[in-house]
Design a protein around this motif. Structure first.
Motif, PDB file in Angstrom:
ATOM      1  N   ALA A 131      35.318  34.691  35.887  1.00 46.14           N
ATOM      2  CA  ALA A 131      33.934  34.283  35.251  1.00 46.14           C
ATOM      3  C   ALA A 131      34.058  34.488  33.857  1.00 46.14           C
ATOM      4  O   ALA A 131      33.410  33.871  32.920  1.00 46.14           O
ATOM      5  CB  ALA A 131      32.852  34.730  35.958  1.00 46.14           C
ATOM      6  N   GLN A 132      34.594  35.464  33.393  1.00 42.44           N
ATOM      7  CA  GLN A 132      34.640  36.131  31.815  1.00 42.44           C
ATOM      8  C   GLN A 132      35.681  35.386  31.233  1.00 42.44           C
ATOM      9  O   GLN A 132      36.048  35.732  30.008  1.00 42.44           O
ATOM     10  CB  GLN A 132      34.640  37.540  31.662  1.00 42.44           C
ATOM     11  N   GLY A 133      36.529  34.716  31.664  1.00 42.00           N
ATOM     12  CA  GLY A 133      37.916  33.962  31.327  1.00 42.00           C
ATOM     13  C   GLY A 133      39.134  34.949  31.020  1.00 42.00           C
ATOM     14  O   GLY A 133      39.903  34.618  30.350  1.00 42.00           O
ATOM     15  N   ARG A 134      38.910  36.072  31.949  1.00 40.51           N
ATOM     16  CA  ARG A 134      40.263  36.881  31.773  1.00 40.51           C
ATOM     17  C   ARG A 134      41.197  36.661  32.998  1.00 40.51           C
ATOM     18  O   ARG A 134      40.693  35.987  33.832  1.00 40.51           O
ATOM     19  CB  ARG A 134      39.550  38.422  32.217  1.00 40.51           C
ATOM     20  N   LEU A 135      42.462  37.048  32.579  1.00 43.79           N
ATOM     21  CA  LEU A 135      43.393  36.477  33.859  1.00 43.79           C
ATOM     22  C   LEU A 135      43.305  37.698  34.739  1.00 43.79           C
ATOM     23  O   LEU A 135      43.403  38.771  34.839  1.00 43.79           O
ATOM     24  CB  LEU A 135      44.748  36.667  32.988  1.00 43.79           C
ATOM     25  N   ALA A 136      42.640  36.938  36.198  1.00 40.15           N
ATOM     26  CA  ALA A 136      42.453  37.821  37.332  1.00 40.15           C
ATOM     27  C   ALA A 136      44.019  38.178  37.845  1.00 40.15           C
ATOM     28  O   ALA A 136      43.817  39.284  38.602  1.00 40.15           O
ATOM     29  CB  ALA A 136      41.580  37.362  38.126  1.00 40.15           C
ATOM     30  N   LEU A 137      44.845  37.043  38.002  1.00 41.64           N
ATOM     31  CA  LEU A 137      46.139  37.030  38.957  1.00 41.64           C
ATOM     32  C   LEU A 137      46.861  35.715  38.705  1.00 41.64           C
ATOM     33  O   LEU A 137      46.597  34.929  37.994  1.00 41.64           O
ATOM     34  CB  LEU A 137      45.753  37.272  40.379  1.00 41.64           C
ATOM     35  N   GLY A 138      48.113  36.051  38.905  1.00 39.11           N
ATOM     36  CA  GLY A 138      49.048  34.876  38.914  1.00 39.11           C
ATOM     37  C   GLY A 138      49.575  34.422  40.344  1.00 39.11           C
ATOM     38  O   GLY A 138      50.037  35.193  41.239  1.00 39.11           O
ATOM     39  N   LEU A 139      49.402  33.163  40.397  1.00 43.82           N
ATOM     40  CA  LEU A 139      50.162  32.619  41.686  1.00 43.82           C
ATOM     41  C   LEU A 139      51.431  32.124  41.334  1.00 43.82           C
ATOM     42  O   LEU A 139      51.801  31.370  40.471  1.00 43.82           O
ATOM     43  CB  LEU A 139      49.293  31.385  42.151  1.00 43.82           C
ATOM     44  N   VAL A 140      52.397  32.482  42.228  1.00 41.54           N
ATOM     45  CA  VAL A 140      54.054  32.376  41.676  1.00 41.54           C
ATOM     46  C   VAL A 140      54.518  31.386  43.025  1.00 41.54           C
ATOM     47  O   VAL A 140      54.386  31.706  44.318  1.00 41.54           O
ATOM     48  CB  VAL A 140      54.608  33.771  41.949  1.00 41.54           C
ATOM     49  N   VAL A 141      55.409  30.448  42.522  1.00 47.37           N
ATOM     50  CA  VAL A 141      56.277  29.579  43.823  1.00 47.37           C
ATOM     51  C   VAL A 141      57.586  29.861  43.019  1.00 47.37           C
ATOM     52  O   VAL A 141      57.753  29.736  41.873  1.00 47.37           O
ATOM     53  CB  VAL A 141      55.937  28.219  43.996  1.00 47.37           C
ATOM     54  N   LEU A 142      58.605  30.193  44.007  1.00 47.47           N
ATOM     55  CA  LEU A 142      60.064  30.238  43.570  1.00 47.47           C
ATOM     56  C   LEU A 142      60.808  29.532  44.660  1.00 47.47           C
ATOM     57  O   LEU A 142      60.594  29.968  45.975  1.00 47.47           O
ATOM     58  CB  LEU A 142      60.314  31.488  43.039  1.00 47.47           C
ATOM     59  N   GLY A 143      62.137  29.457  44.126  1.00 47.80           N
ATOM     60  CA  GLY A 143      62.929  28.833  45.158  1.00 47.80           C
ATOM     61  C   GLY A 143      64.419  28.639  44.513  1.00 47.80           C
ATOM     62  O   GLY A 143      64.793  28.501  43.204  1.00 47.80           O
ATOM     63  N   SER A 144      65.477  28.246  45.236  1.00 48.76           N
ATOM     64  CA  SER A 144      66.601  27.799  44.773  1.00 48.76           C
ATOM     65  C   SER A 144      66.431  26.410  43.909  1.00 48.76           C
ATOM     66  O   SER A 144      65.813  25.546  44.513  1.00 48.76           O
ATOM     67  CB  SER A 144      67.557  27.537  46.004  1.00 48.76           C
TER      68      SER A 144
END
Length: 291
Positions: A242-255
């Protein structure tokens, strides 16, 4: 001896016992006014608020009188505009204080896995940098030697680029991340090169690194192709609080043989959509500038 008769349940007990009641329609209707105020950039005149809630001004006014008494809405005596009141703020802050961002993200992983078909992860900023805290492998997983608790590099992983771009743009976080970027560039220069050529998709100078991070901010998520591991690509989308801070990152990866690494491909689009919805659920508004 006959069994004693049970006392007849009172009206309130009967109401609570009935499953999935229809609810109180007037409460649901009135909530439209609160929802309209929460979505507005500022206080609204009665006619504009009523229009946003799709009701007549007279009807909206009756609800607003009650909401004012409860502190959910307040009216400026000079402009006569309505805005959210102190009770709405208290409720909102209480809700935000009870939200676990990682738990909320984990609840979305299964649906996102079905949509993307590729391995997913969640990363947060730890003591030493972006750290993997959750990992869900796709059925046809690409062999990646990553473990929970691993700290990801800032320039050769999508996770690192995401945190460096959206945490290190300005302010105190930028002062913390800048020396980390310089140290990582120094280590990258010492790596052996294949045939005298630099690694693929890896910045070689501080200017290169800043260009990569600016590209990340422009697209709203980070991407790597071959840089973390040969033959592997991935994206990381930021989730803000809510404060505009980065809370986490969502990652997708593959070949790279199966993962569409186009900026506008299906995996990137699905990941970004999920991250933006999570940000909204955490109380983030695009109007709040993310650092």
């Amino acid at each position: 001896m006959p069994a004693a008769k049970r006392p007849a349940p009172d009206a309130e007990t009967r109401d609570d016992a009935e499953p999935m009641r229809a609810g109180i329609q007037s409460v649901e209707v009135g909530f439209e006014l609160l929802e309209a105020l929460s979505q507005a950039p500022g206080a609204l005149m009665l006619r504009d608020l009523a229009a946003a809630a799709r009701m007549s001004a007279a009807k909206a006014h009756r609800y607003l009188v009650s909401f004012q008494r409860m502190g959910l809405v307040m009216q400026d005596p000079v402009s006569t505009r309505y805005d959210l009141g102190p009770a709405a703020l208290r409720i909102g802050l209480a809700s935000l204080s009870r939200i676990d961002a990682v738990k909320l993200a984990r609840e979305r992983i299964d649906a996102l896995l079905l949509e993307t078909g590729h391995t997913l992860a969640i990363a947060v900023w730890g003591n030493q940098g972006p750290t993997m805290v959750h990992w869900t492998e796709a059925p046809q997983t690409v062999p990646v030697t990553l473990r929970l608790g691993d700290v990801m590099p800032l320039l050769t992983s999508a996770t690192g680029r995401c945190f460096a771009a959206f945490m290190g743009h300005e302010g105190r976080d930028a002062q913390r991340i800048a020396p980390m970027l310089r140290d990582e560039l120094a280590r990258l220069k010492k790596l052996p090169r294949n045939g005298g050529l630099p690694p693929v998709d890896v910045p070689q100078t501080l200017q290169d690194a800043q260009a990569v991070l600016e590209e990340t901010r422009r697209h709203g998520l980070a991407r790597v192709v071959h840089s973390l591991l040969p033959g592997v690509g991935g994206f990381c989308a930021p989730v803000f609080d809510a404060q505009g801070r980065l809370a986490l990152g969502l990652v997708v990866l593959g070949s790279v043989a199966t993962l569409d690494t186009d900026w506008h491909g299906a995996p990137a689009t699905a990941l970004l959509r999920c991250a933006r919805q999570l940000s909204a659920d955490l109380g983030h508004s695009p109007a709040v500038r993310s650092p």
